[in-house]
Scaffold this active site. Structure first.
Site, PDB file in Angstrom:
ATOM      1  N   TYR A   1       0.857  -1.184   0.000  1.00 28.94           N
ATOM      2  CA  TYR A   1       0.000   0.000   0.000  1.00 28.94           C
ATOM      3  C   TYR A   1       0.890   1.229   0.000  1.00 28.94           C
ATOM      4  O   TYR A   1       2.058   1.158   0.394  1.00 28.94           O
ATOM      5  CB  TYR A   1      -1.019   0.011   1.136  1.00 28.94           C
ATOM      6  CG  TYR A   1      -0.552   0.082   2.567  1.00 28.94           C
ATOM      7  CD1 TYR A   1       0.402   0.996   2.998  1.00 28.94           C
ATOM      8  CD2 TYR A   1      -1.142  -0.725   3.537  1.00 28.94           C
ATOM      9  CE1 TYR A   1       0.779   1.083   4.327  1.00 28.94           C
ATOM     10  CE2 TYR A   1      -0.771  -0.659   4.865  1.00 28.94           C
ATOM     11  CZ  TYR A   1       0.199   0.253   5.254  1.00 28.94           C
ATOM     12  OH  TYR A   1       0.579   0.339   6.564  1.00 28.94           O
ATOM     13  N   THR A   2       0.310   2.349  -0.450  1.00 32.02           N
ATOM     14  CA  THR A   2       1.136   3.552  -0.582  1.00 32.02           C
ATOM     15  C   THR A   2       1.473   4.166   0.779  1.00 32.02           C
ATOM     16  O   THR A   2       2.542   4.737   0.948  1.00 32.02           O
ATOM     17  CB  THR A   2       0.423   4.603  -1.448  1.00 32.02           C
ATOM     18  OG1 THR A   2      -0.917   4.769  -0.944  1.00 32.02           O
ATOM     19  CG2 THR A   2       0.375   4.168  -2.898  1.00 32.02           C
TER      20      THR A   2
ATOM     21  N   GLU B   1       1.884  -0.680  -6.148  1.00 29.65           N
ATOM     22  CA  GLU B   1       1.503   0.154  -5.011  1.00 29.65           C
ATOM     23  C   GLU B   1      -0.004   0.391  -5.067  1.00 29.65           C
ATOM     24  O   GLU B   1      -0.521   0.919  -6.050  1.00 29.65           O
ATOM     25  CB  GLU B   1       2.229   1.501  -5.048  1.00 29.65           C
ATOM     26  CG  GLU B   1       3.713   1.438  -4.724  1.00 29.65           C
ATOM     27  CD  GLU B   1       4.001   1.386  -3.214  1.00 29.65           C
ATOM     28  OE1 GLU B   1       3.039   1.415  -2.406  1.00 29.65           O
ATOM     29  OE2 GLU B   1       5.192   1.319  -2.867  1.00 29.65           O
TER      30      GLU B   1
ATOM     31  N   HIS C   1       4.735  -6.654   0.960  1.00 28.83           N
ATOM     32  CA  HIS C   1       5.979  -6.017   1.395  1.00 28.83           C
ATOM     33  C   HIS C   1       6.350  -6.467   2.812  1.00 28.83           C
ATOM     34  O   HIS C   1       7.511  -6.684   3.128  1.00 28.83           O
ATOM     35  CB  HIS C   1       5.811  -4.493   1.334  1.00 28.83           C
ATOM     36  CG  HIS C   1       7.104  -3.748   1.273  1.00 28.83           C
ATOM     37  ND1 HIS C   1       7.153  -2.377   1.301  1.00 28.83           N
ATOM     38  CD2 HIS C   1       8.394  -4.168   1.197  1.00 28.83           C
ATOM     39  CE1 HIS C   1       8.427  -1.994   1.240  1.00 28.83           C
ATOM     40  NE2 HIS C   1       9.197  -3.067   1.170  1.00 28.83           N
TER      41      HIS C   1
HETATM   42 ZN   LIG Z   1       5.617  -1.221   0.611  1.00 27.32          ZN
END
Ligand SMILES: [Zn+2]
Length: 229
Positions: free
Chosen positions: A30-31, A94, A136
């Protein structure tokens, strides 16, 4: 659903050292910023030195910042299934969401529809094993929480994206040695404290229970997710 990305080129890329054929991972983020625009600006800022291949906005709009054959800078210091520096091997998406820092919220349906369609296309273009579709937080559990426990990994798996065996809510006697073995065989780096690595595992595979604790449900889930010995 056909994805037609809007090009918003980022200068923050390099050639892949092993060439375009190096790609065998898909990484979701996610951003984690207050707005989509702020995130896109940062991912295109020479000073920031970060980028991703795609950004998916909450309304489902897809932007392409770096072509897939080039290496974007989204993973940072990272480890999965014995390898480090995963930018070299991965395509990074993203997904716009303020994240835990700015007000984590559910990913809207149009956004998830676009993420799914984009992932299907990427998996068509590259030989990416289901176990190499990661968040991530999986590859940097000590410093990242994205895309987080609200992300619909189960829904992705139902569309043939990633490895996410159905959760049956089973229990198993917690055993730290077995838990570490399972985490390592799944792909996690085991140099961090157990609660850190377990939290990352739970965010991906047991999102109703992100406690960092090795309870009986988490132990059973580890055994469900680990590869057959
Ligand atoms: Zn990330």
């Amino acid at each position: 659903m056909l994805i037609q990305p809007i090009d918003l080129p980022s200068p923050n890329f390099r050639d892949r050292e092993g060439g375009p054929a190096s790609v065998d991972m898909l990484m979701l983020h996610y951003t984690g910023m207050q707005s989509a625009q702020a995130a896109i600006d940062r991912l295109r800022d020479t000073e920031a030195q970060v980028s991703s291949h795609y950004v998916v906005d909450e309304d489902g709009t897809v932007y392409r910042l770096v072509p897939e054959h080039l290496r974007a800078a989204h993973a940072g210091i990272s480890f999965w299934r014995g390898r480090r520096a995963l930018n070299e091997f991965s395509v990074g998406i993203e997904i716009v969401n303020p994240g835990h820092e700015w007000g984590y919220r559910p990913f809207p349906a149009p956004q998830m529809d676009a993420v799914r369609a984009l992932c299907v296309g990427i998996l068509d273009r590259h030989p990416i094993q289901p176990r190499n579709v990661v968040g991530h937080s999986d590859v940097a559990p000590n410093r990242k929480q994205d895309p987080g426990e609200l992300f619909d990994w189960a829904g992705l798996a139902a569309a043939g994206i990633g490895f996410w065996p159905e959760a049956h809510g089973k229990t198993a006697e917690p055993d730290e040695t077995e838990a570490w073995q399972a985490l390592e065989s799944i792909g996690y780096e085991t140099q961090w404290p157990l609660d850190i690595v377990l939290s990352a595992f739970q965010r991906h595979f047991l999102p109703s229970r992100v406690t960092g604790q090795l309870d009986a449900f988490t132990m059973a889930r580890l055994l469900e997710v680990q590869p057959d010995p």
